[in-house]
Write an enzyme that holds these catalytic residues in place. Structure first.
Site, PDB file in Angstrom:
ATOM      1  N   GLY A  82       4.690  -2.559   0.451  1.00 44.04           N
ATOM      2  CA  GLY A  82       2.976  -2.228  -0.532  1.00 44.04           C
ATOM      3  C   GLY A  82       2.735  -0.629  -0.594  1.00 44.04           C
ATOM      4  O   GLY A  82       3.852   0.360   0.595  1.00 44.04           O
ATOM      5  N   GLN A  93      -1.898   6.227  -1.684  1.00 38.35           N
ATOM      6  CA  GLN A  93      -0.859   7.340  -1.344  1.00 38.35           C
ATOM      7  C   GLN A  93       0.156   7.941  -2.082  1.00 38.35           C
ATOM      8  O   GLN A  93       0.957   8.447  -2.457  1.00 38.35           O
ATOM      9  CB  GLN A  93       0.249   5.786  -0.974  1.00 38.35           C
ATOM     10  CG  GLN A  93      -0.707   5.352   0.713  1.00 38.35           C
ATOM     11  CD  GLN A  93       0.924   4.053   1.296  1.00 38.35           C
ATOM     12  OE1 GLN A  93       0.731   3.028   0.495  1.00 38.35           O
ATOM     13  NE2 GLN A  93       1.242   5.001   1.816  1.00 38.35           N
ATOM     14  N   CYS A 147       5.068   2.909   6.936  1.00 37.06           N
ATOM     15  CA  CYS A 147       4.371   2.898   5.982  1.00 37.06           C
ATOM     16  C   CYS A 147       5.278   4.329   5.169  1.00 37.06           C
ATOM     17  O   CYS A 147       5.346   5.199   5.694  1.00 37.06           O
ATOM     18  CB  CYS A 147       3.723   3.690   6.929  1.00 37.06           C
ATOM     19  SG  CYS A 147       1.785   4.832   5.091  1.00 37.06           S
ATOM     20  N   LEU A 148       4.836   3.890   3.621  1.00 38.50           N
ATOM     21  CA  LEU A 148       5.767   4.909   3.595  1.00 38.50           C
ATOM     22  C   LEU A 148       5.392   6.835   3.368  1.00 38.50           C
ATOM     23  O   LEU A 148       5.841   7.331   3.361  1.00 38.50           O
ATOM     24  CB  LEU A 148       6.304   4.828   1.767  1.00 38.50           C
ATOM     25  CG  LEU A 148       6.744   3.263   1.616  1.00 38.50           C
ATOM     26  CD1 LEU A 148       6.234   3.051  -0.249  1.00 38.50           C
ATOM     27  CD2 LEU A 148       7.690   3.297   1.864  1.00 38.50           C
ATOM     28  N   HIS A 206      -2.860  -3.837   5.910  1.00 37.29           N
ATOM     29  CA  HIS A 206      -2.173  -2.478   6.151  1.00 37.29           C
ATOM     30  C   HIS A 206      -2.472  -1.459   4.981  1.00 37.29           C
ATOM     31  O   HIS A 206      -3.683  -0.283   5.232  1.00 37.29           O
ATOM     32  CB  HIS A 206      -0.589  -2.577   6.225  1.00 37.29           C
ATOM     33  CG  HIS A 206      -0.428  -1.259   5.795  1.00 37.29           C
ATOM     34  ND1 HIS A 206       1.138  -0.508   7.548  1.00 37.29           N
ATOM     35  CD2 HIS A 206      -0.096  -0.204   5.371  1.00 37.29           C
ATOM     36  CE1 HIS A 206       1.724   0.799   7.279  1.00 37.29           C
ATOM     37  NE2 HIS A 206       1.092   0.600   6.386  1.00 37.29           N
ATOM     38  N   GLU A 207      -2.606  -2.057   3.684  1.00 41.32           N
ATOM     39  CA  GLU A 207      -2.773  -1.852   2.399  1.00 41.32           C
ATOM     40  C   GLU A 207      -4.469  -1.391   2.053  1.00 41.32           C
ATOM     41  O   GLU A 207      -4.746  -0.524   1.913  1.00 41.32           O
ATOM     42  CB  GLU A 207      -2.155  -2.360   1.734  1.00 41.32           C
ATOM     43  CG  GLU A 207      -0.604  -2.092   1.683  1.00 41.32           C
ATOM     44  CD  GLU A 207       0.058  -1.256   1.510  1.00 41.32           C
ATOM     45  OE1 GLU A 207      -0.640   0.253   1.352  1.00 41.32           O
ATOM     46  OE2 GLU A 207       0.821  -0.814   2.419  1.00 41.32           O
ATOM     47  N   HIS A 220      -5.598   1.985   4.175  1.00 41.54           N
ATOM     48  CA  HIS A 220      -5.923   2.661   3.417  1.00 41.54           C
ATOM     49  C   HIS A 220      -6.924   3.152   2.496  1.00 41.54           C
ATOM     50  O   HIS A 220      -7.089   4.746   2.180  1.00 41.54           O
ATOM     51  CB  HIS A 220      -4.527   2.691   2.250  1.00 41.54           C
ATOM     52  CG  HIS A 220      -3.117   3.167   3.400  1.00 41.54           C
ATOM     53  ND1 HIS A 220      -2.829   4.393   3.866  1.00 41.54           N
ATOM     54  CD2 HIS A 220      -1.807   2.162   3.855  1.00 41.54           C
ATOM     55  CE1 HIS A 220      -1.632   4.446   4.564  1.00 41.54           C
ATOM     56  NE2 HIS A 220      -0.937   2.746   4.238  1.00 41.54           N
TER      57      HIS A 220
HETATM   58 NI    NI Z   1       0.742   2.621   5.027  1.00 39.80          NI
END
Ligand code: NI
Length: 182
Positions: free
Chosen positions: A47, A52, A95-96, A138-139, A142
């Site tokens: 995701g 991000q 998380c990226l 999670h996404e 953000h």
């Molecule tokens: Ni993340």
């Protein structure tokens, strides 16, 4: 790998901003979705949220099936959690934007999410007890400037940030997990 260098890393302030709703799907919206999917797959993520990649708009991309070999991407525009269970579950999340760490995070076990897709259709996603349930939450977090570490106790957050700083210093890149760094 193309794309990975575009990913915004914590503590970049763009990860702490509330994102603007998308009023209309334009060619730029479609280009952003394409870029986010490219970056997500390049980093082996499941995701990615628009902030991000530095875009403060309400869009996330998700593919929880990619590990099984074929791509099944979802693009969610203006997503909202409309139902969340009281029952919770705890999962190791990465998380990226926090390369090199995996952190146990407690969240509702079941959620229902509404979002528009790139055709402007209102879609509903329901997930319980699986990767999709975690990834949706999670996404969507953000888009409100919330990261996974915000779900930790203050003491656990301090520990996670220390581990993250060590991982960054050791050269962690988006998509690296804790086990890659051992
Ligand atoms: Ni993340």
């Amino acid at each position: 790998m193309p794309g990975i260098s575009d990913i915004v890393l914590s503590p970049d302030p763009r990860l702490r901003q509330p994102c603007a709703a998308i009023d209309e799907v334009t060619p730029a919206t479609r280009r952003l979705a394409k870029r986010m999917l490219r970056d997500m797959y390049a980093a082996d993520g499941c995701g990615l949220a628009a902030p991000q990649v530095g875009e403060l708009v309400q869009m996330v991309v998700i593919d929880v099936d990619y590990a099984d070999g074929k791509k099944n991407p979802y693009v969610l525009i203006n997503p909202q959690v409309v139902e969340a269970s009281e029952e919770t579950m705890t999962t190791g999340e990465g998380c990226l934007s926090f390369p090199g760490i995996t952190v146990p995070i407690q969240r509702p076990r079941r959620v229902v999410v509404q979002a528009e897709n790139l055709d402007g259709d209102l879609m509903q996603y329901e997930a319980e007890g699986n990767l999709l349930a975690v990834c949706l939450q999670h996404e969507i977090d953000h888009l409100a400037g919330v990261t996974m570490l915000d779900h930790l106790s203050p003491a656990d957050r301090v520990k996670a940030i220390a581990t993250y700083n060590d991982a960054l210093a050791a050269g962690a890149r988006p998509g690296d997990t804790a086990s890659d760094m051992e």
